[in-house]
Design a protein around this motif. Structure first.
Motif, PDB file in Angstrom:
ATOM      1  N   ILE A 150      -7.743   0.337  -3.591  1.00 48.62           N
ATOM      2  CA  ILE A 150      -8.217  -0.267  -2.339  1.00 48.62           C
ATOM      3  C   ILE A 150      -9.096   0.676  -1.532  1.00 48.62           C
ATOM      4  CG2 ILE A 150      -6.227  -1.839  -2.216  1.00 48.62           C
ATOM      5  CD1 ILE A 150      -5.108   0.038   0.003  1.00 48.62           C
ATOM      6  N   SER A 171      -0.929  -3.999   8.127  1.00 49.31           N
ATOM      7  CA  SER A 171       0.361  -4.153   8.831  1.00 49.31           C
ATOM      8  C   SER A 171       0.212  -4.793  10.208  1.00 49.31           C
ATOM      9  CB  SER A 171       1.040  -2.786   8.988  1.00 49.31           C
ATOM     10  OG  SER A 171       1.451  -2.312   7.732  1.00 49.31           O
ATOM     11  N   VAL A 217       0.855  -1.197   0.000  1.00 50.48           N
ATOM     12  CA  VAL A 217       0.000   0.000   0.000  1.00 50.48           C
ATOM     13  C   VAL A 217       0.888   1.243   0.000  1.00 50.48           C
ATOM     14  CG1 VAL A 217      -1.785   1.275   1.245  1.00 50.48           C
ATOM     15  CG2 VAL A 217      -1.883  -1.237   1.119  1.00 50.48           C
ATOM     16  N   MET A 266     -12.361  -4.347   5.958  1.00 49.60           N
ATOM     17  CA  MET A 266     -11.477  -3.608   6.850  1.00 49.60           C
ATOM     18  C   MET A 266     -12.126  -3.628   8.218  1.00 49.60           C
ATOM     19  SD  MET A 266      -9.970  -0.079   5.462  1.00 49.60           S
ATOM     20  CE  MET A 266      -8.982   0.756   6.668  1.00 49.60           C
ATOM     21  N   ARG A 319      -3.002  -6.356   2.487  1.00 49.45           N
ATOM     22  CA  ARG A 319      -2.728  -4.979   2.073  1.00 49.45           C
ATOM     23  C   ARG A 319      -1.854  -4.317   3.139  1.00 49.45           C
ATOM     24  NH1 ARG A 319      -8.307  -5.467   2.535  1.00 49.45           N
ATOM     25  NH2 ARG A 319      -8.145  -3.904   4.174  1.00 49.45           N
ATOM     26  N   ILE A 320      -0.580  -4.141   2.830  1.00 53.43           N
ATOM     27  CA  ILE A 320       0.368  -3.710   3.859  1.00 53.43           C
ATOM     28  C   ILE A 320       1.109  -2.444   3.423  1.00 53.43           C
ATOM     29  CG2 ILE A 320       2.399  -4.408   5.182  1.00 53.43           C
ATOM     30  CD1 ILE A 320       1.395  -7.265   5.033  1.00 53.43           C
ATOM     31  N   GLY A 321       0.976  -1.411   4.257  1.00 54.86           N
ATOM     32  CA  GLY A 321       1.612  -0.133   3.954  1.00 54.86           C
ATOM     33  C   GLY A 321       2.754   0.190   4.890  1.00 54.86           C
ATOM     34  N   THR A 322       2.420   0.578   6.129  1.00 58.94           N
ATOM     35  CA  THR A 322       3.446   1.116   7.034  1.00 58.94           C
ATOM     36  C   THR A 322       4.557   0.113   7.352  1.00 58.94           C
ATOM     37  OG1 THR A 322       1.998   0.570   8.890  1.00 58.94           O
ATOM     38  CG2 THR A 322       1.950   2.821   8.122  1.00 58.94           C
ATOM     39  N   MET A 354     -13.672  -8.133   0.164  1.00 64.56           N
ATOM     40  CA  MET A 354     -12.666  -7.363   0.904  1.00 64.56           C
ATOM     41  C   MET A 354     -13.311  -6.806   2.161  1.00 64.56           C
ATOM     42  SD  MET A 354     -11.784  -3.909   1.566  1.00 64.56           S
ATOM     43  CE  MET A 354     -10.685  -2.615   1.003  1.00 64.56           C
TER      44      MET A 354
HETATM   45  C1  LIG Z   1      -3.916   2.364   4.309  1.00 65.69           C
HETATM   46  C2  LIG Z   1      -4.647   1.097   4.051  1.00 65.69           C
HETATM   47  C3  LIG Z   1      -4.035  -0.158   4.229  1.00 65.69           C
HETATM   48  C4  LIG Z   1      -2.624  -0.326   4.780  1.00 65.69           C
HETATM   49  O1  LIG Z   1      -2.589  -0.032   6.139  1.00 65.69           O
HETATM   50  P1  LIG Z   1      -1.222  -0.198   6.984  1.00 65.69           P
HETATM   51  O2  LIG Z   1      -1.698  -0.201   8.391  1.00 65.69           O
HETATM   52  O3  LIG Z   1      -0.380   0.995   6.631  1.00 65.69           O
HETATM   53  O4  LIG Z   1      -0.596  -1.470   6.579  1.00 65.69           O
HETATM   54  C5  LIG Z   1      -4.751  -1.282   3.898  1.00 65.69           C
HETATM   55  N1  LIG Z   1      -6.002  -1.217   3.402  1.00 65.69           N
HETATM   56  C6  LIG Z   1      -6.627  -0.036   3.221  1.00 65.69           C
HETATM   57  C7  LIG Z   1      -8.007  -0.035   2.673  1.00 65.69           C
HETATM   58  C8  LIG Z   1      -5.977   1.144   3.544  1.00 65.69           C
HETATM   59  O5  LIG Z   1      -6.615   2.305   3.378  1.00 65.69           O
END
Ligand SMILES: *Cc1c(COP(=O)(O)O)cnc(C)c1O
Length: 227
Positions: free
Chosen positions: A77, A203, A33, A161, A218-221, A159
């Motif tokens: 996403i 993350s 991400v 969250m 889905r991994i960002g930080t 999907m």
């Molecule tokens: C930002 C985001 C992520 C990633 O989140 P991290 O905690 O940074 O890994 C994953 N999915 C969605 C929908 C996001 O908006």
């Protein structure tokens, strides 16, 4: 920590979690991400072997489509407004955040102009939090049925969250519920629908998500650092 060492560490955690839960690691794909991150970070991750990138905001994704010099696979996403779909038509491989028929219809229309098909996931708001996008569970079944009739989109799965928790174990019931819903939809055998993807886990909680069946994390930080 560098992007490449973070990536290596995450991939190692994905693989070991998969193996511990009796899953083939090859069935789990990492979506890096890259929201708020510059094109140079995306190129660095690509050089380290990462190919799939997820973006939330169309106004951020569109310039990156032009700026990123390497052939990455883009996934959307985040919440998507129908009037923005035309800016990304044909340029993203998957949209994870389809939560209403008006959006699905516009994706179908824009991809149709190009004679292409867009893979989509239905975003489900399992927790029912008012701040989150996504259909209800009952609404998801109806939306899958409606999307199945559109020739230029292909439903590939679900999907979600979950709410934010410090403890990843608290997210686990939401992941398990998404998987149960996916099985329910799959059992309906709707023509043209392949319930093969479960996009869940970020993350802080991707290991629990993999244990519950995630195929896209889905991994960002944990890759790029704090935003
Ligand atoms: C930002 C985001 C992520 C990633 O989140 P991290 O905690 O940074 O890994 C994953 N999915 C969605 C929908 C996001 O908006």
């Amino acid at each position: 920590m560098s992007i490449s060492s973070n990536l290596a560490r995450i991939i190692q955690r994905i693989n070991s979690t998969a193996e511990k839960s009796g899953r083939d690691p090859a069935t789990i794909r990492l979506v890096a991400v890259s929201k708020t991150r510059p094109a140079t970070d995306i190129s660095a991750a690509f050089q380290a072997g990462q190919t799939v990138f997820g973006e939330n905001y169309i106004q951020e994704l569109v310039p990156k489509l032009a700026e990123v010099p390497v052939p990455v696979e883009w996934h959307v996403i985040g919440h998507l407004q129908s009037n923005k779909v035309k800016f990304i038509a044909g340029q993203v491989a998957m949209i994870h955040s389809v939560d209403r028929i008006s959006l699905a219809t516009e994706i179908d229309r824009q991809w149709g102009k190009l004679n292409k098909v867009c893979d989509i996931l239905i975003q489900v708001n399992i927790s029912g939090e008012s701040t989150k996008s996504g259909t209800t569970e009952v609404g998801a079944i109806q939306l899958v049925r409606e999307c199945a009739l559109l020739p230029h989109i292909r439903v590939r799965g679900l999907m979600t969250m979950p709410p934010f928790f410090d403890d990843p174990e608290a997210a686990r019931p939401f992941f398990a519920e998404l998987r149960r819903l996916s099985e329910t939809v799959a059992a309906l055998n709707i023509a043209g629908v392949d319930m093969v993807e479960l996009s869940m886990g970020m993350s802080g909680d991707f290991e629990a998500a993999i244990e519950e069946g995630a195929t896209l994390v889905r991994i960002g930080t944990a890759i790029f650092g704090n935003r």
